[in-house]
Design a protein around this motif. Structure first.
Motif, PDB file in Angstrom:
ATOM      1  N   MET A 228       0.793  -1.384   0.080  1.00 36.73           N
ATOM      2  CA  MET A 228       0.042   0.012  -0.327  1.00 36.73           C
ATOM      3  C   MET A 228       0.727   1.321   0.099  1.00 36.73           C
ATOM      4  N   LEU A 231       1.778   2.864  -3.367  1.00 40.29           N
ATOM      5  CA  LEU A 231       0.760   3.528  -4.114  1.00 40.29           C
ATOM      6  C   LEU A 231       1.044   4.997  -3.999  1.00 40.29           C
ATOM      7  N   CYS A 237      -5.342   7.196  -2.829  1.00 40.43           N
ATOM      8  CA  CYS A 237      -5.179   5.931  -3.500  1.00 40.43           C
ATOM      9  C   CYS A 237      -4.917   5.034  -2.303  1.00 40.43           C
ATOM     10  N   GLN A 238      -3.942   5.241  -1.441  1.00 40.61           N
ATOM     11  CA  GLN A 238      -3.695   4.324  -0.227  1.00 40.61           C
ATOM     12  C   GLN A 238      -4.923   3.789   0.507  1.00 40.61           C
ATOM     13  N   TYR A 240      -8.201   4.132  -0.294  1.00 37.59           N
ATOM     14  CA  TYR A 240      -9.199   3.243  -1.033  1.00 37.59           C
ATOM     15  C   TYR A 240      -8.797   1.976  -1.348  1.00 37.59           C
ATOM     16  N   PHE A 241      -7.339   1.841  -1.400  1.00 36.11           N
ATOM     17  CA  PHE A 241      -6.906   0.518  -1.467  1.00 36.11           C
ATOM     18  C   PHE A 241      -7.020  -0.514  -0.309  1.00 36.11           C
TER      19      PHE A 241
END
Length: 271
Positions: A228, A231, A237-238, A240-241
């Protein structure tokens, strides 16, 4: 005993005997030292099993650390390599024994092994692990191994030791603290239950069956994803991952629980 050695020139000329060892064969040259260390460790184990010697137990616990640390006076590369190869052989036999007894080894090293028991209930998984542990200890080669529970998972999504996530399971107190402490906890809980009322217990049970179950699953989800951090942080982004992976774990867990309820004894529909 002095091991006969042969130089490289003698080996190239063919003058050395067939049983002669090369002077650079470190593994063979340290066999005498390894034999002495083996007898010393066997003596420590005898002191532990027969006399419960605490000092011998400490020596055994720290022996490998002394042997593998370059800053230790006991460190020798050839000796460490010889011992490591033997440990690897025993470890591979242990993994093969777990597989023979029906388990799937998810990950393993010299310190811990993660098993997939293929059981749906924690109680069944614990009973199964106790069975295979007793079976492994019954073999002479694994007598000195100490195998104990550390934690359990209802569902585990595994990539490697730095990337995993899942729903943590709750081990019974008898496994964590021993049977005697578990009995004391049960007695204490029983006394507290007598002071309470049955109506409060029923109300709490009804509330827990609703939204409380979903909240409990979210609290039990543990995620550790090193990938993670690679990203980009832009557009979250992290975040949502992590949300997507956690939602996937929760969805699979709820699906497994629903299937378990449908297949529970007495839940088979009658046509």
């Amino acid at each position: 005993d002095v091991i006969q050695q042969a130089s490289l020139e003698d080996m190239m000329s063919g003058n050395q005997s067939a049983s002669a060892l090369a002077s650079y064969d470190e593994t063979a040259l340290c066999s005498n030292t390894f034999r002495i260390l083996k007898s010393m460790v066997v003596g420590w184990v005898r002191e532990i099993t027969q006399y419960h010697n605490v000092y011998a137990d400490n020596q055994v616990m720290h022996f490998y650390r002394w042997l593998r640390s370059p800053s230790s006076l006991l460190y020798d590369p050839a000796l460490h390599r010889t011992l490591h190869n033997m440990m690897k052989k025993v470890f591979l036999q242990l993994v093969a024994e777990f597989k023979r007894l029906g388990s799937t080894v998810v990950y393993g090293n010299f310190n811990r092994i993660i098993l997939c028991t293929k059981k749906r209930r924690i109680d069944d998984a614990i009973a199964y692990v106790e069975y295979i542990t007793n079976s492994i200890h019954s073999r002479e080669i694994f007598h000195s191994l100490s195998i104990s529970f550390s934690r359990c998972w209802d569902f585990l999504l595994w990539m490697d030791p730095a990337n995993y996530g899942g729903v943590k399971g709750k081990l019974p107190s008898s496994v964590l603290y021993g049977e005697e402490n578990a009995k004391e906890n049960k007695i204490t809980q029983g006394e507290e239950d007598e002071d309470g009322s049955e109506e409060e217990a029923e109300d709490n049970a009804e509330e827990d069956d609703g939204d409380g179950e979903a909240d409990e699953v979210e609290e039990l989800i543990e995620s550790s994803w090193n990938i993670m951090h690679y990203l980009p942080q832009t557009a979250s982004c992290q975040k949502y991952f992590l949300m997507i992976v956690s939602a996937y774990i929760a969805a699979v867990y709820h699906s497994m629980k629903e299937e378990l309820r449908r297949n529970a004894p007495g839940a088979t529909p009658v046509k």
